[in-house]
Scaffold this motif. Structure first.
Motif, short mmCIF file in Angstrom:
data_model
loop_
_atom_site.label_atom_id
_atom_site.label_comp_id
_atom_site.label_asym_id
_atom_site.label_seq_id
_atom_site.Cartn_x
_atom_site.Cartn_y
_atom_site.Cartn_z
N PHE A 279 37.91 40.84 44.01
CA PHE A 279 37.55 39.95 45.11
C PHE A 279 37.17 38.55 44.61
N ALA A 280 36.50 38.48 43.45
CA ALA A 280 36.14 37.17 42.90
C ALA A 280 37.38 36.37 42.55
N LEU A 281 38.35 37.00 41.88
CA LEU A 281 39.57 36.29 41.52
C LEU A 281 40.39 35.93 42.75
N PHE A 291 29.62 43.23 46.09
CA PHE A 291 29.86 44.16 44.98
C PHE A 291 29.05 43.77 43.76
N PHE A 292 28.90 42.47 43.49
CA PHE A 292 28.03 42.06 42.38
C PHE A 292 26.60 42.53 42.63
N ARG A 293 26.14 42.39 43.86
CA ARG A 293 24.77 42.82 44.20
C ARG A 293 24.61 44.32 43.95
N SER A 321 28.28 34.00 39.08
CA SER A 321 27.75 32.68 39.41
C SER A 321 28.64 31.94 40.38
N ARG A 322 29.96 32.03 40.18
CA ARG A 322 30.89 31.36 41.08
C ARG A 322 30.85 31.95 42.49
N ALA A 323 30.51 33.24 42.56
CA ALA A 323 30.41 33.89 43.87
C ALA A 323 29.10 33.59 44.57
#
Length: 325
Positions: A279-281, A291-293, A321-323
């Motif tokens: 999802f980030a990419l 999802f990071f959380r 960080s970017r998200a």
């Protein structure tokens, strides 16, 4: 090939965020226990931990933990000699030879692997195959020898037909075995003489052919990451950012780790990391943040090693960080 850009960028302080670290044990207390027993050449300790697990995905993971311990190949030979009719020592020896073989080959591209390295690699995998077939014959209901043969088969380039039969033998014994499906996904990748079309078809059939709430939905995310990885800079971002790719990621997440029947168990953390990276990419930062959380700063080597093989946590932190997480 797509790689992480500006990986050396200085990162700010992570106030309010869990410290990112590579997680090696996956919430399984038996992983450090069996690793310590293997390092101490404590066969009784290794055997008792493995015997307590069902012959399925759960035991496969522990076997690979033992197989990654340097020196197991020395002391397990004595155990095999002392217990010539026992299947488990042969299984452990085979798995160690698989890891030992890949250590000899290294992760370098084939063009940078010497003839001598390939020879050692193939010899160790061939030895593993002999023992795996012996185990499969002695214990026909066991899953692990067939999973091991999937891994050796890819290294020995047994071909797609044989590889498929080995995959089918594994999933007959454990239909939702994540490791088996991941191995077969790699087998049908373009880089292993498959194709993008075959890879995506396999990922979707596996994910949506399983009941809601299994971990197999991550195969869809991994397939998109493999496709992205195969492209040059520019086309890679255009590919993974397509609306239909993002929609398929959401569909897979909804059927697996976001499904009401999903229960965290072995392998859940890697699935969340795979969706976070995909999802980030793809630029869906809202989904990536969730999802990071959920990972709470715990990083799995795969798939972040695709971005930074020497420091997966660094790649994770940069994309987190970017998200905006």
């Amino acid at each position: 090939m797509a790689l992480l850009r500006d990986v050396g960028t200085t990162l700010g302080r992570w106030t309010g965020r869990p410290v990112a670290r590579v997680d090696e044990d996956g919430d399984d207390p038996d992983v450090p226990r069996v690793r310590a027993a293997a390092e101490a050449a404590d066969w009784a300790g290794v055997r008792d931990i493995l015997d307590a697990r069902p012959e399925s995905e759960d035991r496969t993971g522990l076997l690979w933990t033992v197989g990654e311990v340097a020196g197991v190949e020395r002391w397990i030979a004595g155990v095999m000699a002392a217990e010539p009719d026992a299947a488990l020592p042969r299984l452990v020896a085979a798995v160690r030879h698989i890891s030992w073989g890949w250590e000899a080959r290294t992760a370098a591209r084939a063009a940078h692997v010497s003839r001598e390295q390939f020879q050692v690699f193939h010899e160790r995998l061939a030895t593993a195959e002999t023992w795996l077939y012996e185990v499969a014959e002695r214990e026909p209901g066991w899953t692990s020898p067939w999973y091991g043969l999937q891994v050796t088969g890819r290294g020995l380039q047994v071909g797609q037909d044989v590889a498929r039969r080995r995959f089918e033998a594994t999933v007959r014994r454990d239909p939702h075995h994540l490791g088996a499906h991941r191995q077969q996904l790699q087998q049908v990748c373009e880089k292993w003489s498959g194709s993008h079309e075959e890879m995506h078809a396999f990922a979707r059939a596996s994910a949506f052919g399983a009941p809601g709430g299994t971990l197999l939905g991550q195969l869809v995310a991994v397939a998109h990451l493999e496709h992205w990885l195969a492209l040059d800079s520019g086309p890679d971002a255009r590919y993974i950012g397509q609306p239909q790719v993002i929609a398929s990621l959401h569909e897979a997440a909804d059927h697996s780790v976001r499904h009401r029947d999903f229960v965290r168990g072995r392998g859940w953390l890697q699935a969340h990391n795979a969706f976070a990276m995909a999802f980030a990419l793809a630029g869906d930062l809202t989904a990536a943040r969730a999802f990071f959380r959920a990972t709470e700063g715990r990083v799995t080597e795969f798939p972040w090693c695709y971005l930074d093989g020497s420091d997966p946590a660094r790649a994770y932190k940069e994309h987190r960080s970017r998200a905006g997480r």
